[in-house]
Design a protein around this motif. Structure first.
Motif, short mmCIF file in Angstrom:
data_model
loop_
_atom_site.label_atom_id
_atom_site.label_comp_id
_atom_site.label_asym_id
_atom_site.label_seq_id
_atom_site.Cartn_x
_atom_site.Cartn_y
_atom_site.Cartn_z
N ALA A 193 162.95 68.00 32.18
CA ALA A 193 163.63 69.06 33.17
C ALA A 193 163.48 70.34 32.26
O ALA A 193 163.59 70.51 30.96
CB ALA A 193 165.03 68.89 33.40
N PRO A 194 163.51 71.67 32.74
CA PRO A 194 163.37 73.00 32.21
C PRO A 194 164.57 72.95 31.25
O PRO A 194 164.20 73.50 30.14
CB PRO A 194 163.64 73.65 33.24
N ASP A 195 165.78 72.43 31.29
CA ASP A 195 166.70 72.47 30.44
C ASP A 195 167.09 71.12 29.73
O ASP A 195 168.02 70.96 29.30
CB ASP A 195 168.14 72.68 31.17
N ALA A 196 166.09 70.51 29.43
CA ALA A 196 166.19 68.89 28.87
C ALA A 196 166.69 69.10 27.50
O ALA A 196 167.37 68.54 27.16
CB ALA A 196 164.80 68.12 28.98
N ARG B 224 163.94 59.34 18.99
CA ARG B 224 163.01 58.17 19.77
C ARG B 224 164.05 57.51 20.54
O ARG B 224 164.08 57.03 21.76
CB ARG B 224 162.39 57.27 19.13
N ASN B 225 165.43 57.14 20.12
CA ASN B 225 166.23 56.41 20.75
C ASN B 225 167.00 57.29 22.02
O ASN B 225 167.17 57.02 22.98
CB ASN B 225 167.46 56.02 19.82
N ALA B 226 167.01 58.57 21.52
CA ALA B 226 167.56 59.58 22.52
C ALA B 226 166.78 59.73 23.69
O ALA B 226 167.17 59.95 24.89
CB ALA B 226 167.86 60.86 21.90
N VAL B 227 165.31 59.97 23.44
CA VAL B 227 164.39 59.99 24.51
C VAL B 227 164.40 58.70 25.42
O VAL B 227 164.28 58.94 26.59
CB VAL B 227 162.87 60.22 24.02
N HIS B 228 164.31 57.41 24.78
CA HIS B 228 164.28 56.36 25.36
C HIS B 228 165.57 56.29 26.26
O HIS B 228 165.39 55.86 27.63
CB HIS B 228 164.36 55.23 24.36
N ARG B 229 166.82 56.69 25.61
CA ARG B 229 167.82 56.69 26.64
C ARG B 229 168.13 57.48 27.77
O ARG B 229 168.36 57.09 29.01
CB ARG B 229 169.17 56.87 25.76
N ALA B 230 167.55 58.66 27.49
CA ALA B 230 167.30 59.79 28.63
C ALA B 230 166.22 59.45 29.51
O ALA B 230 166.70 59.55 30.87
CB ALA B 230 167.01 61.27 27.88
N PHE B 231 165.42 58.77 29.18
CA PHE B 231 164.36 58.05 30.12
C PHE B 231 164.95 56.94 31.15
O PHE B 231 164.79 56.99 32.14
CB PHE B 231 163.16 57.58 29.42
N ILE B 232 165.94 56.22 30.63
CA ILE B 232 166.36 55.23 31.16
C ILE B 232 167.26 55.69 32.25
O ILE B 232 167.42 55.25 33.32
CB ILE B 232 166.90 54.02 30.42
N LEU B 233 168.06 56.67 31.74
CA LEU B 233 169.23 57.03 32.61
C LEU B 233 168.83 58.16 33.58
O LEU B 233 169.56 58.78 34.57
CB LEU B 233 170.45 57.55 31.64
N SER B 234 167.59 58.78 33.61
CA SER B 234 167.25 59.94 34.41
C SER B 234 167.16 59.35 35.70
O SER B 234 166.78 58.26 36.12
CB SER B 234 166.01 60.11 33.90
N ASP B 235 167.71 60.32 36.75
CA ASP B 235 167.69 60.24 37.94
C ASP B 235 166.26 60.94 38.52
O ASP B 235 166.08 62.09 38.28
CB ASP B 235 168.75 60.99 38.82
N GLY B 236 165.38 60.11 39.12
CA GLY B 236 164.33 60.75 39.68
C GLY B 236 163.38 60.70 38.40
O GLY B 236 163.34 60.11 37.52
N ASN B 237 162.36 61.84 38.62
CA ASN B 237 161.46 61.80 37.53
C ASN B 237 161.66 63.30 36.45
O ASN B 237 160.93 63.31 35.65
CB ASN B 237 159.98 62.49 38.19
N LEU B 238 163.06 63.72 36.63
CA LEU B 238 163.21 64.80 35.49
C LEU B 238 164.14 64.22 34.45
O LEU B 238 165.20 63.22 34.69
CB LEU B 238 164.05 65.88 36.19
N VAL B 239 163.71 64.34 33.02
CA VAL B 239 164.60 63.85 32.26
C VAL B 239 165.16 64.94 31.37
O VAL B 239 164.86 66.06 30.92
CB VAL B 239 163.57 63.11 31.07
#
Length: 446
Positions: free
Chosen positions: A338-341, A358-373
């Motif tokens: 997302a623009p404010d990711a 990597r852990n932070a990105v992976h967690r954000a990827f899993i918890l993201s709603d839709g396609n915006l992380v």
């Protein structure tokens, strides 16, 4: 124009005989070489031009060779220091400075030849293709700190020098070792060994092999990691976790370039490039008896410092983008930031470095709603409120295994990934930490 039609060498030493011998040997290797017998003379020489190699004595009539290193850095050429009085203090200072090598008098001809060969290889590459370095191995990043690392890797890779990689946990020491191997031209395999992940009583057998019947359970002959790496490169990760007695054995292997299997009596010749790695300061490890001083000098023929993520500026976003694409490929997704990711982690220091990212990105990827992380907001310890005291709060009824996991990971984060210090604080062994991390998997890689 700094470069001439051949590589250049400056020898800075008040011993005229040493200067004469070193410059003469360099001239035989087609170097343009000259000498300086004082710090002031060296300053004048380096102001006039850039050298492809500077060999400087630590004890000069008007100061220390370290003064020259601090003044010029790598701007006027790679610097190797030489001393007739090696000590932990001078070796530790060399590690903290942009020094390509630390040599002890009397200087071995083979070591000097290796230095000249390295400088000649770098000069040839630069003279034909310029001095621009972008990317190296599997590293992601283009910050000044990493460009300096790429230059050093390219310089040391074609040589035979042992390399000691120093850096916090998660800074990419294995990536650096693989890059050194890939650029070395060696035809053998790359073999990585984590000295802290193998039980001390089994490490000798794993490294050096054993003969059949040498101990209970040795039902067949076994070639150790050193022999498996024949013709290639071996990475000895977490070298300070190796027991002192075994470090003495390793020192002999490095000196003789041969190995004797456990329970055997015959030597097996080795052609193996040795790269070691540690997340501890070398001087602290030696003072604590975790690293033999003589082994440090042997392993640290070339010391390479890996910068922490907090010093890599815009590399954080570049690495994060590469990680997001990896997770997209793994999960068959098409997510984007997302623009404010990154708004919640702009000033975060990433004490766990690339692994924590990597852990932070992976967690954000899993918890993201839709396609915006979006990455969850993170705070540094100094501004984390109750966390300043190093406290964790668990609600009554929390699962014991989850509390144990969080305590281990947060303790590792507190000690910047130093497993030895974390193990001491938790009252467990380093082996136990590795066992827990292996069970937690990628998301707990710290």
């Amino acid at each position: 124009m700094d470069h001439s039609s051949r590589p250049s060498l400056l020898v800075v030493d008040d011993d005229e005989g040493f200067v004469e011998a070193a410059t003469a040997l360099a001239q035989l290797r087609n170097f343009e070489s000259c000498g300086a017998h004082s710090l002031d003379a060296a300053r004048i020489a380096t102001q006039r031009r850039r050298f492809d190699l500077i060999l400087v004595d630590l004890c000069l009539p008007d100061g220390s060779g370290f003064d020259l290193v601090e003044e010029i850095g790598e701007s006027r050429g790679p610097v190797a220091v030489v001393t007739g009085n090696a000590s932990i203090a001078t070796a530790a200072r060399a590690v903290r400075l942009p020094v390509s090598d630390y040599l002890v008098k009397p200087l071995e001809r083979s070591r000097f030849d290796a230095l000249l060969e390295q400088a000649q290889s770098v000069w040839s590459a630069q003279y034909s293709a310029g001095d621009e370095v972008s990317g190296c191995g599997d590293f992601v990043g283009d910050s000044p700190a990493m460009r300096a690392v790429y230059r050093q890797i390219r310089r040391v890779a074609p040589t035979h020098a042992n390399v000691l990689l120093v850096g916090e946990s998660g800074t990419g020491k294995e990536l650096a070792a693989r890059a050194i191997h890939d650029l070395s031209g060696r035809s053998g395999p790359f073999v990585a060994v984590n000295c802290g992940a193998v039980a001390p009583e089994l490490l000798a057998s794993h490294l050096f092999g054993h003969e059949r019947g040498s101990f209970t359970g040795a039902v067949r002959q076994h070639r150790g990691y050193f022999e498996q790496a024949q013709g290639g490169t071996i990475l000895l990760d977490e070298i300070t976790e190796m027991p002192p007695a075994l470090q003495a054995h390793l020192l002999r292997v490095l000196e003789t370039r041969s190995v004797i299997r456990v329970g055997g009596d015959s030597e097996h010749a080795l052609d193996v490039r040795v790269v070691a790695a540690t997340n501890r300061r070398a001087e602290e490890a030696m003072a604590a008896g975790q690293l033999r001083e003589d082994l440090f000098f042997r392993l640290g023929e070339f010391v390479l410092q890996l910068p922490p993520l907090r010093l890599r500026g815009g590399d954080v976003a570049l690495i994060g983008e590469a990680m997001l694409q990896q997770f997209n490929q793994r999960y068959g997704a098409d997510k984007r930031y997302a623009p404010d990711a990154w708004s919640g982690v702009v000033d975060y220091a990433w004490p766990g470095n690339v692994r924590e990212l990597r852990n932070a990105v992976h967690r954000a990827f899993i918890l993201s709603d839709g396609n915006l992380v979006r990455l969850a907001p993170l705070r540094n310890a100094a501004s984390a409120g109750a966390d300043v005291a190093g406290c964790l709060v668990f609600p009554v009824g929390s699962r014991l295994d989850r509390m144990q996991r969080e305590m281990l990971l947060r303790t590792l984060q507190h000690y910047a990934g130093d497993k030895a210090r974390a193990a001491e604080a938790l009252g467990i062994s380093v082996k136990t930490i590795y066992n827990h991390l292996a069970r937690y998997g990628d998301d707990a890689d710290a």
